[in-house]
Design an enzyme around this catalytic site. Structure first.
Site, PDB file in Angstrom:
ATOM      1  N   ASP A  34      -4.713   2.123  10.921  1.00 53.43           N
ATOM      2  CA  ASP A  34      -6.127   1.849  11.176  1.00 53.43           C
ATOM      3  C   ASP A  34      -6.261   1.419  12.645  1.00 53.43           C
ATOM      4  O   ASP A  34      -6.314   2.266  13.540  1.00 53.43           O
ATOM      5  CB  ASP A  34      -6.580   0.778  10.181  1.00 53.43           C
ATOM      6  CG  ASP A  34      -8.050   0.440  10.277  1.00 53.43           C
ATOM      7  OD1 ASP A  34      -8.824   1.285  10.748  1.00 53.43           O
ATOM      8  OD2 ASP A  34      -8.440  -0.676   9.875  1.00 53.43           O
ATOM      9  N   GLY A  72       0.778  -1.234   0.000  1.00 51.78           N
ATOM     10  CA  GLY A  72       0.000   0.000   0.000  1.00 51.78           C
ATOM     11  C   GLY A  72       0.809   1.284   0.000  1.00 51.78           C
ATOM     12  O   GLY A  72       0.388   2.296  -0.545  1.00 51.78           O
ATOM     13  N   VAL A 104     -11.282   3.167   2.650  1.00 48.48           N
ATOM     14  CA  VAL A 104     -10.864   3.997   1.515  1.00 48.48           C
ATOM     15  C   VAL A 104      -9.941   3.229   0.584  1.00 48.48           C
ATOM     16  O   VAL A 104      -9.276   2.269   0.992  1.00 48.48           O
ATOM     17  CB  VAL A 104     -10.155   5.283   2.000  1.00 48.48           C
ATOM     18  CG1 VAL A 104     -11.118   6.188   2.741  1.00 48.48           C
ATOM     19  CG2 VAL A 104      -8.951   4.956   2.880  1.00 48.48           C
ATOM     20  N   ARG A 161      -5.659   0.403  -6.527  1.00 48.20           N
ATOM     21  CA  ARG A 161      -4.414   1.028  -6.070  1.00 48.20           C
ATOM     22  C   ARG A 161      -3.985   2.148  -7.011  1.00 48.20           C
ATOM     23  O   ARG A 161      -3.309   3.086  -6.611  1.00 48.20           O
ATOM     24  CB  ARG A 161      -3.278  -0.010  -6.015  1.00 48.20           C
ATOM     25  CG  ARG A 161      -3.457  -1.099  -4.977  1.00 48.20           C
ATOM     26  CD  ARG A 161      -2.149  -1.853  -4.814  1.00 48.20           C
ATOM     27  NE  ARG A 161      -2.313  -3.141  -4.155  1.00 48.20           N
ATOM     28  CZ  ARG A 161      -2.326  -3.316  -2.830  1.00 48.20           C
ATOM     29  NH1 ARG A 161      -2.226  -2.285  -2.036  1.00 48.20           N
ATOM     30  NH2 ARG A 161      -2.456  -4.523  -2.319  1.00 48.20           N
ATOM     31  N   ASP A 165      -5.940  -0.591  -1.529  1.00 44.82           N
ATOM     32  CA  ASP A 165      -6.745  -1.471  -2.380  1.00 44.82           C
ATOM     33  C   ASP A 165      -7.987  -1.990  -1.671  1.00 44.82           C
ATOM     34  O   ASP A 165      -8.100  -1.955  -0.447  1.00 44.82           O
ATOM     35  CB  ASP A 165      -5.911  -2.691  -2.789  1.00 44.82           C
ATOM     36  CG  ASP A 165      -5.747  -3.677  -1.623  1.00 44.82           C
ATOM     37  OD1 ASP A 165      -5.222  -3.259  -0.572  1.00 44.82           O
ATOM     38  OD2 ASP A 165      -6.177  -4.837  -1.749  1.00 44.82           O
TER      39      ASP A 165
HETATM   40  P1  IMP Z   1      -3.985  -1.801  11.027  1.00 42.24           P
HETATM   41  O1  IMP Z   1      -3.041  -2.885  11.448  1.00 42.24           O
HETATM   42  O2  IMP Z   1      -5.404  -2.107  11.403  1.00 42.24           O
HETATM   43  O3  IMP Z   1      -3.566  -0.420  11.479  1.00 42.24           O
HETATM   44  O4  IMP Z   1      -4.050  -1.823   9.455  1.00 42.24           O
HETATM   45  C1  IMP Z   1      -3.016  -1.437   8.681  1.00 42.24           C
HETATM   46  C2  IMP Z   1      -3.182  -1.933   7.259  1.00 42.24           C
HETATM   47  O5  IMP Z   1      -4.534  -2.338   6.926  1.00 42.24           O
HETATM   48  C3  IMP Z   1      -2.849  -0.805   6.322  1.00 42.24           C
HETATM   49  O6  IMP Z   1      -1.462  -0.763   6.071  1.00 42.24           O
HETATM   50  C4  IMP Z   1      -3.686  -1.130   5.099  1.00 42.24           C
HETATM   51  O7  IMP Z   1      -2.942  -1.951   4.231  1.00 42.24           O
HETATM   52  C5  IMP Z   1      -4.892  -1.886   5.630  1.00 42.24           C
HETATM   53  N1  IMP Z   1      -6.069  -0.982   5.720  1.00 42.24           N
HETATM   54  C6  IMP Z   1      -6.614  -0.473   6.839  1.00 42.24           C
HETATM   55  N2  IMP Z   1      -7.645   0.345   6.575  1.00 42.24           N
HETATM   56  C7  IMP Z   1      -7.752   0.374   5.222  1.00 42.24           C
HETATM   57  C8  IMP Z   1      -8.639   1.067   4.303  1.00 42.24           C
HETATM   58  O8  IMP Z   1      -9.533   1.857   4.664  1.00 42.24           O
HETATM   59  N3  IMP Z   1      -8.427   0.813   2.991  1.00 42.24           N
HETATM   60  C9  IMP Z   1      -7.452  -0.017   2.530  1.00 42.24           C
HETATM   61  N4  IMP Z   1      -6.607  -0.670   3.342  1.00 42.24           N
HETATM   62  C10 IMP Z   1      -6.757  -0.487   4.679  1.00 42.24           C
HETATM   63 MG    MG Z   2      -0.538  -1.519   4.317  1.00 39.13          MG
END
Ligand code: IMP
Ligand code: MG
Length: 196
Positions: A104, A45, A154, A166, A160
């Protein structure tokens, strides 16, 4: 069918992304003057973000990549993160900046910080383009933050949904029928072993 047909709303247009990325690059250049930082971008990403960011950094810097996968029980992430691709080099004594597309829940970044800290970097900071602060489950210090965004799934500018979108040059929300009948909480979770 054109990708544009799937878009409900553009949250961050391309020119706003470019302006903010430029500011972040300028700030990093000032903060790391004389230090030659190592940017660690998280595949896949963060690829578009880091490629624009690094061109706005005016001091010598290095670039490396890590890939992680996260998996849970299908509805909620367990916080178990696996490293699919590690760094090509040791980071002892280096000034490291982890660059990711979005923070996130914070589980991925928390895991990355805990993984890299014991390798004795001279410093370790986080640069995240997007911050979905309302979903945070782990406290993550974001030293360089692009935008705070609402609790919406998003895509675009590297992010993606099912490996699509992407290549859109802006950050947007898709039409609900594209995400399927599943509620947002489900779409936010990656499939088991998906490369984030
Ligand atoms: P976390 O571990 O929940 O903070 O998630 C991190 C990863 O989840 C990011 O690096 C993204 O690849 C994916 N991700 C989280 N939210 C989104 C979103 O809204 N759209 C796309 N990918 C997301
Ligand atoms: Mg990511």
């Amino acid at each position: 069918m054109a990708l544009l047909d799937d878009i409900d709303e553009i949250l961050i247009p391309a020119d706003a992304l470019a302006a903010r990325v430029r500011e972040l690059g300028e700030k990093i250049s000032r903060d790391y003057e004389g230090k030659e930082p190592l940017l660690v971008a998280i595949l896949t990403g963060a690829v578009l973000f880091v490629s624009d960011l690094i061109r706005r950094i005016s001091i010598p810097c290095h670039l490396d990549f890590m890939a992680t996968s996260a998996y849970g029980d299908g509805t909620e992430s367990t916080g178990v993160v696996r490293i699919l691709k590690d760094l090509n080099q040791p980071i002892e004594g280096r000034h490291v900046i982890i660059v990711d597309d979005i923070i996130d829940t914070g589980l991925t970044m928390d895991y990355l910080l805990e993984t890299l800290k014991p390798r004795y970097p001279a410093s370790l900071r986080v640069c995240g383009l997007l911050d979905k602060v309302s979903r945070r489950r782990r406290h993550v210090p974001i030293d360089y933050r692009g935008f705070e965004i609402p609790d919406k799934f998003v895509v675009g500018y590297g992010l993606d949904f099912g490996e699509r979108y992407r290549n859109l040059p802006f950050i947007c929300v898709l039409k609900s029928e594209v995400y399927g009948a599943r509620p947002f909480a489900d779409t936010a979770q990656p499939a088991p072993f998906s490369v984030r």
